[in-house]
Design a protein around this motif. Structure first.
Motif, PDB file in Angstrom:
ATOM      1  N   PRO A 470      63.716  19.019  48.354  1.00 27.73           N
ATOM      2  CA  PRO A 470      62.527  19.863  48.157  1.00 27.73           C
ATOM      3  C   PRO A 470      61.252  19.262  48.734  1.00 27.73           C
ATOM      4  O   PRO A 470      60.408  19.999  49.257  1.00 27.73           O
ATOM      5  CB  PRO A 470      62.434  19.999  46.631  1.00 27.73           C
ATOM      6  N   LYS A 471      61.099  17.940  48.658  1.00 28.67           N
ATOM      7  CA  LYS A 471      59.896  17.303  49.199  1.00 28.67           C
ATOM      8  C   LYS A 471      59.865  17.428  50.719  1.00 28.67           C
ATOM      9  O   LYS A 471      58.801  17.657  51.311  1.00 28.67           O
ATOM     10  CB  LYS A 471      59.848  15.833  48.794  1.00 28.67           C
ATOM     11  N   VAL A 472      61.027  17.303  51.355  1.00 31.22           N
ATOM     12  CA  VAL A 472      61.111  17.477  52.808  1.00 31.22           C
ATOM     13  C   VAL A 472      60.749  18.904  53.190  1.00 31.22           C
ATOM     14  O   VAL A 472      59.989  19.133  54.141  1.00 31.22           O
ATOM     15  CB  VAL A 472      62.514  17.098  53.319  1.00 31.22           C
ATOM     16  N   ASP A 473      61.266  19.880  52.460  1.00 32.74           N
ATOM     17  CA  ASP A 473      60.905  21.279  52.716  1.00 32.74           C
ATOM     18  C   ASP A 473      59.390  21.473  52.626  1.00 32.74           C
ATOM     19  O   ASP A 473      58.775  22.142  53.472  1.00 32.74           O
ATOM     20  CB  ASP A 473      61.593  22.205  51.711  1.00 32.74           C
ATOM     21  N   GLU A 474      58.789  20.891  51.597  1.00 30.88           N
ATOM     22  CA  GLU A 474      57.342  21.019  51.396  1.00 30.88           C
ATOM     23  C   GLU A 474      56.564  20.422  52.564  1.00 30.88           C
ATOM     24  O   GLU A 474      55.599  21.024  53.054  1.00 30.88           O
ATOM     25  CB  GLU A 474      56.968  20.304  50.090  1.00 30.88           C
ATOM     26  N   LEU A 475      56.994  19.257  53.039  1.00 31.23           N
ATOM     27  CA  LEU A 475      56.307  18.608  54.154  1.00 31.23           C
ATOM     28  C   LEU A 475      56.472  19.379  55.454  1.00 31.23           C
ATOM     29  O   LEU A 475      55.518  19.535  56.231  1.00 31.23           O
ATOM     30  CB  LEU A 475      56.824  17.173  54.314  1.00 31.23           C
ATOM     31  N   LEU A 476      57.676  19.868  55.701  1.00 27.47           N
ATOM     32  CA  LEU A 476      57.908  20.638  56.926  1.00 27.47           C
ATOM     33  C   LEU A 476      57.100  21.926  56.921  1.00 27.47           C
ATOM     34  O   LEU A 476      56.549  22.334  57.956  1.00 27.47           O
ATOM     35  CB  LEU A 476      59.397  20.927  57.086  1.00 27.47           C
TER      36      LEU A 476
END
Length: 544
Positions: A470-476
């Motif tokens: 989820p954190k990667v999705d948020e950053l992307l």
């Protein structure tokens, strides 16, 4: 890279001006890289023979990625714009465009003389249908996630309304990523991924399909009603299919083939450099930035455990691979972006070669050695058109893993690209060697691999590994809409650090791709997408 940074700077300045002026008209008469610059009257006629190292899945780049489909598809289908070697976007089907609403609205004005190969006029309805198709079915699903609405106020105007700023939208509207499809053919309700028109193409590009003989050749002929006057120059492009990588250099030497692209084999390059009639070049690949890696199936044991993934990465000697297997023409990779990408950030905690730590992690993950010293058996596959590079690499890994951490590696042989692609897309694999493009801007070529919304799409070169954070999705998502380049770099730096720790992929190195071209050709390889671009400007210096 310097050129790309300059391009980003100019883009940022343009965005500032747009915010003040609201609307700026964009129109170029013709690309400065076109053939007319080197010859006032390019010679017309002749046949160009291009080598393919396997049979394409089909010929429609709107729903399938890859060099095989892209090489042929960009000749059959036009796009709205084209991407120059100089990093500038030029008109193609769109004669001009303008941004407004703080770069949240892109209005494109279509040529009025463009038709499909069946002489049906190309209208805004076809463009809207094509963009919607790409946004739903292309493997790079996140690249059009910012699109909110498409309006077609008349037959030759298309308005793209965006939810957020999109830094790479115009590059996405090139033919290899967003080909313009005939709605009257594809809009008949059939499954577009298996539509018969994907093989029997009616397109809008400079060449039209004359013959498609699987495992033999794909023949294209000049489209006489192409919308750019006096183009294309060639009469015919013949894409010949070869079963093995060694056959192509011999055909190039003998003059049976005039162009081959995306060749990674140094011994072939050195062999062909000796031929006076051939040009061996890495030009035109600035925007591709190919990467070699080991993809891991994260949905099932043992790779659903990050400790196993990290152990594998600590075991593999990437420097050996770079200098011995890739012959020194590659650069090692330590994360999801190659080091020459403008958004690359070095690792804060480099994962260096460490056999002791690798064994410790495997013990902690519950994979103890048995009485013979073995821990587990893994299977690895590879795309058959990359076998000449993959097999030596995988044999090295088999020896390395067995000797250092007690893992047996079974190399699965593949002789059919379509069989391999279906296996990977369906998630029925353990590990696979693969070569993947980063496509310059991460929104195009990187988000599709790591964003969870692009997982389980049953489409090759999407998030077929099943990675989700989820954190990667948020950053992307944040990086995709950030107009400030410096801030984007900060966001992508955070993304890279997280993904390095998760280790969903074993990144090996950049891919030393090369184009090999007959020296008598002009006006070819004129894009940052390399040979994945229209060849309407290509011509022979001397008649064939």
């Amino acid at each position: 890279m310097k050129q790309f940074v300059q391009y980003l700077f100019l883009t940022s300045v343009a965005c500032f001006v747009l915010s003040i002026c609201s609307i700026v008209q964009t129109a170029y008469a013709s690309p400065p890289y076109s053939s007319e610059q080197s010859n006032a009257s390019p010679q017309k006629g002749g046949t160009l023979v291009v080598a393919l190292n396997s049979t394409p899945a089909h010929l429609n780049p709107a729903v399938h990625s890859g060099t095989l489909t892209g090489l042929v598809g960009t000749q059959l289908f036009a796009g709205l714009v084209r991407y120059g070697k100089d990093g500038i976007i030029y008109p193609y089907l769109a004669k001009s465009w303008e941004w407004s609403n703080n770069n949240h609205t892109l209005t494109l004005h279509l040529r009025k003389n463009a038709t499909f190969h069946d002489d049906t006029p190309i209208t805004s309805s076809d463009v809207a249908f094509s963009i919607e198709t790409v946004s739903k079915y292309h493997p790079f699903f996140p690249m059009l996630a910012a699109l909110q609405k498409i309006e077609t106020p008349d037959a030759y105007t298309v308005i793209l309304k965006l939810k957020t700023y999109h830094p790479a939208l115009l590059r996405i509207l090139t033919p290899v990523l967003t080909p313009i499809l005939p709605k009257h053919i594809y809009g008949d309700g059939q499954n577009i991924r298996t539509h018969p028109a994907n093989w029997n193409v009616v397109g809008s590009g400079p060449f039209q399909l004359a013959a498609n003989q699987p495992k033999n050749h794909i023949l294209l002929t000049r489209f006489k009603n192409f919308f750019i006057p006096n183009r294309p120059y060639l009469d015919t492009i013949d894409f010949k299919l070869f079963q093995g990588p060694d056959e192509i250099p011999m055909a190039m030497e003998n003059g049976e083939v005039h162009v081959t692209g995306f060749s990674p084999l140094e011994e072939h390059h050195n062999q062909l450099k000796k031929q006076k009639h051939l040009l061996v070049t890495t030009e035109g690949l600035d925007g591709i930035r190919a990467m070699a890696w080991l993809g891991l199936n994260l949905q099932s044991p043992p790779f659903n455990d990050s400790r196993v993934r990290q152990a594998l990465a600590l075991t593999i000697d990437k420097n050996f691979i770079t200098h011995k297997i890739f012959r020194g023409n590659s650069r090692t990779m330590d994360g999801p972006l190659p080091a020459d990408n403008p958004f690359y950030a070095p690792s804060e905690k480099p994962h260096l070669l460490n056999i002791e730590q690798a064994n410790k992690l495997l013990d902690e993950a519950g994979f103890k050695r048995n009485a013979t010293g073995k821990r587990m058996t893994l299977q690895v596959t590879y795309p058959p058109n990359a076998s000449a590079l993959a097999i030596p690499l995988l044999k090295y890994l088999r020896h390395r893993l067995s000797r250092t951490v007690g893992i047996d590696l079974i190399i699965e042989e593949n002789y059919d690209f379509l069989v391999w692609s279906k296996q990977i897309a369906s998630g029925k694999f353990n590990m696979t060697f693969d070569i993947v493009f980063s496509w310059e801007d991460p929104v195009i070529g990187v988000h599709r691999t790591y964003h969870s919304t692009n997982a389980h799409r049953n489409v090759l070169w999407s998030n077929t590994l099943g990675y989700s954070n989820p954190k990667v999705d948020e950053l992307l998502d944040a990086a995709a809409k950030e107009p400030d380049t410096a801030r984007r770099k900060e966001i992508y730096a955070q993304f890279q650090q997280i993904v390095r720790e998760d280790q969903p992929i074993i990144w090996l190195g950049t891919m030393p791709y090369t184009s090999i071209i007959d020296g008598r050709l002009r006006g070819i390889n004129n894009s940052r997408w390399g040979l994945l671009s229209p060849m309407d400007t290509t011509y022979w210096v001397k008649q064939q």
